[in-house]
Design a protein around this motif. Structure first.
Motif, PDB file in Angstrom:
ATOM      1  N   LEU A 159      10.358 -39.239  73.396  1.00  0.00           N
ATOM      2  CA  LEU A 159       9.900 -37.861  73.529  1.00  0.00           C
ATOM      3  C   LEU A 159       8.401 -37.847  73.254  1.00  0.00           C
ATOM      4  O   LEU A 159       7.949 -38.367  72.232  1.00  0.00           O
ATOM      5  CB  LEU A 159      10.624 -36.952  72.524  1.00  0.00           C
ATOM      6  N   VAL A 160       7.625 -37.264  74.170  1.00  0.00           N
ATOM      7  CA  VAL A 160       6.173 -37.187  74.030  1.00  0.00           C
ATOM      8  C   VAL A 160       5.776 -35.719  73.912  1.00  0.00           C
ATOM      9  O   VAL A 160       6.188 -34.901  74.739  1.00  0.00           O
ATOM     10  CB  VAL A 160       5.450 -37.833  75.237  1.00  0.00           C
ATOM     11  N   VAL A 161       4.985 -35.407  72.883  1.00  0.00           N
ATOM     12  CA  VAL A 161       4.499 -34.040  72.695  1.00  0.00           C
ATOM     13  C   VAL A 161       3.020 -34.080  72.328  1.00  0.00           C
ATOM     14  O   VAL A 161       2.538 -35.065  71.773  1.00  0.00           O
ATOM     15  CB  VAL A 161       5.280 -33.280  71.587  1.00  0.00           C
ATOM     16  N   GLY A 162       2.334 -33.008  72.642  1.00  0.00           N
ATOM     17  CA  GLY A 162       0.950 -32.865  72.213  1.00  0.00           C
ATOM     18  C   GLY A 162       0.912 -32.495  70.741  1.00  0.00           C
ATOM     19  O   GLY A 162       1.888 -31.969  70.197  1.00  0.00           O
ATOM     20  N   HIS A 163      -0.211 -32.742  70.091  1.00  0.00           N
ATOM     21  CA  HIS A 163      -0.285 -32.475  68.654  1.00  0.00           C
ATOM     22  C   HIS A 163      -0.279 -30.980  68.338  1.00  0.00           C
ATOM     23  O   HIS A 163       0.165 -30.580  67.283  1.00  0.00           O
ATOM     24  CB  HIS A 163      -1.511 -33.163  68.032  1.00  0.00           C
TER      25      HIS A 163
ATOM     26  N   ALA B  10      16.232 -36.919  68.241  1.00  0.00           N
ATOM     27  CA  ALA B  10      17.246 -37.978  68.239  1.00  0.00           C
ATOM     28  C   ALA B  10      16.732 -39.272  68.856  1.00  0.00           C
ATOM     29  O   ALA B  10      17.499 -40.202  69.045  1.00  0.00           O
ATOM     30  CB  ALA B  10      18.478 -37.485  69.002  1.00  0.00           C
ATOM     31  N   CYS B  11      15.445 -39.336  69.168  1.00  0.00           N
ATOM     32  CA  CYS B  11      14.843 -40.536  69.758  1.00  0.00           C
ATOM     33  C   CYS B  11      13.444 -40.689  69.175  1.00  0.00           C
ATOM     34  O   CYS B  11      12.953 -39.786  68.498  1.00  0.00           O
ATOM     35  CB  CYS B  11      14.789 -40.410  71.287  1.00  0.00           C
ATOM     36  N   PRO B  12      12.779 -41.818  69.440  1.00  0.00           N
ATOM     37  CA  PRO B  12      11.397 -41.951  68.973  1.00  0.00           C
ATOM     38  C   PRO B  12      10.505 -40.855  69.579  1.00  0.00           C
ATOM     39  O   PRO B  12      10.721 -40.417  70.714  1.00  0.00           O
ATOM     40  CB  PRO B  12      10.972 -43.329  69.491  1.00  0.00           C
ATOM     41  N   VAL B  13       9.511 -40.421  68.790  1.00  0.00           N
ATOM     42  CA  VAL B  13       8.593 -39.358  69.212  1.00  0.00           C
ATOM     43  C   VAL B  13       7.170 -39.897  69.190  1.00  0.00           C
ATOM     44  O   VAL B  13       6.752 -40.519  68.218  1.00  0.00           O
ATOM     45  CB  VAL B  13       8.686 -38.131  68.285  1.00  0.00           C
ATOM     46  N   LEU B  14       6.454 -39.663  70.265  1.00  0.00           N
ATOM     47  CA  LEU B  14       5.037 -40.009  70.360  1.00  0.00           C
ATOM     48  C   LEU B  14       4.247 -38.703  70.359  1.00  0.00           C
ATOM     49  O   LEU B  14       4.411 -37.877  71.266  1.00  0.00           O
ATOM     50  CB  LEU B  14       4.761 -40.794  71.633  1.00  0.00           C
ATOM     51  N   VAL B  15       3.437 -38.494  69.322  1.00  0.00           N
ATOM     52  CA  VAL B  15       2.584 -37.307  69.256  1.00  0.00           C
ATOM     53  C   VAL B  15       1.211 -37.707  69.751  1.00  0.00           C
ATOM     54  O   VAL B  15       0.578 -38.613  69.203  1.00  0.00           O
ATOM     55  CB  VAL B  15       2.492 -36.754  67.804  1.00  0.00           C
ATOM     56  N   VAL B  16       0.767 -37.054  70.812  1.00  0.00           N
ATOM     57  CA  VAL B  16      -0.490 -37.400  71.457  1.00  0.00           C
ATOM     58  C   VAL B  16      -1.617 -36.553  70.876  1.00  0.00           C
ATOM     59  O   VAL B  16      -1.550 -35.322  70.876  1.00  0.00           O
ATOM     60  CB  VAL B  16      -0.390 -37.178  72.985  1.00  0.00           C
ATOM     61  N   ARG B  17      -2.618 -37.242  70.371  1.00  0.00           N
ATOM     62  CA  ARG B  17      -3.805 -36.588  69.828  1.00  0.00           C
ATOM     63  C   ARG B  17      -4.837 -36.439  70.949  1.00  0.00           C
ATOM     64  O   ARG B  17      -4.757 -37.137  71.964  1.00  0.00           O
ATOM     65  CB  ARG B  17      -4.385 -37.442  68.695  1.00  0.00           C
ATOM     66  N   PRO B  18      -5.826 -35.573  70.759  1.00  0.00           N
ATOM     67  CA  PRO B  18      -6.839 -35.418  71.810  1.00  0.00           C
ATOM     68  C   PRO B  18      -7.672 -36.678  71.982  1.00  0.00           C
ATOM     69  O   PRO B  18      -7.810 -37.473  71.051  1.00  0.00           O
ATOM     70  CB  PRO B  18      -7.703 -34.265  71.304  1.00  0.00           C
ATOM     71  N   GLN B  19      -8.205 -36.856  73.167  1.00  0.00           N
ATOM     72  CA  GLN B  19      -9.099 -37.972  73.445  1.00  0.00           C
ATOM     73  C   GLN B  19     -10.426 -37.704  72.769  1.00  0.00           C
ATOM     74  O   GLN B  19     -10.912 -36.583  72.756  1.00  0.00           O
ATOM     75  CB  GLN B  19      -9.329 -38.133  74.942  1.00  0.00           C
TER      76      GLN B  19
END
Length: 155
Positions: free
Chosen positions: A118-122, A145-154
């Protein structure tokens, strides 16, 4: 008060990303697209909306309230345009769009039950600018229920 039944997102594998048109979610969409390509997986784009967050349909006359169906169509159109701009032409990945009239955390957590990632923005469209992590991202990190990737700004 009427009982509100919200839609659920159910998937079977792949990379899920939550979008809401914020800069953070558009960055998350880019990263999720790269992850799906790297994994040779389906990209599931989840767009949860409410009457407060949906774009107003252009064909709705002033002083009129659009129907739920009109809002749904407008959110679907806007989301399809966002996805098309990110997946490339020809598309680098297979993308499935899930537009649901539901609170964002519930939609993303439901989708996480069948996702590989799961990918979400910060931070999304709401909240306070000073927060390190938005409420939706925090709920996903705590309860997915799965790994989460939190995307920070560039930077």
């Amino acid at each position: 008060m009427p009982d509100q039944t919200f839609q659920r997102v159910e998937i079977n594998g792949g990379v899920v990303v939550g979008v809401d048109t914020s800069a953070s979610s558009l960055r998350a969409l880019t990263v999720a697209c790269e992850e799906a390509e790297r994994r040779n997986a389906v990209l599931h784009v989840v767009r949860a909306w409410s009457m407060r967050t949906a774009p107003r349909p252009a064909d709705c006359p002033p002083n009129a309230v659009p129907s739920t169906e009109a809002f749904q169509r407008e959110v679907e159109r806007e989301t399809a345009n966002l996805v098309a701009s990110k997946v490339g032409d020809p598309p680098k990945v297979t993308a499935e769009i899930h537009v649901v009239h539901s609170p964002s955390p519930q939609s993303l957590l439901a989708a996480s039950r069948g996702a590989d990632l799961l990918v979400v923005g910060h931070r999304g469209r709401g909240g306070f600018a000073g927060l390190m992590l938005g409420s939706v991202a925090e709920q996903c990190v705590r309860h997915a229920a799965c790994p989460v990737l939190v995307v920070r700004p560039q930077v």
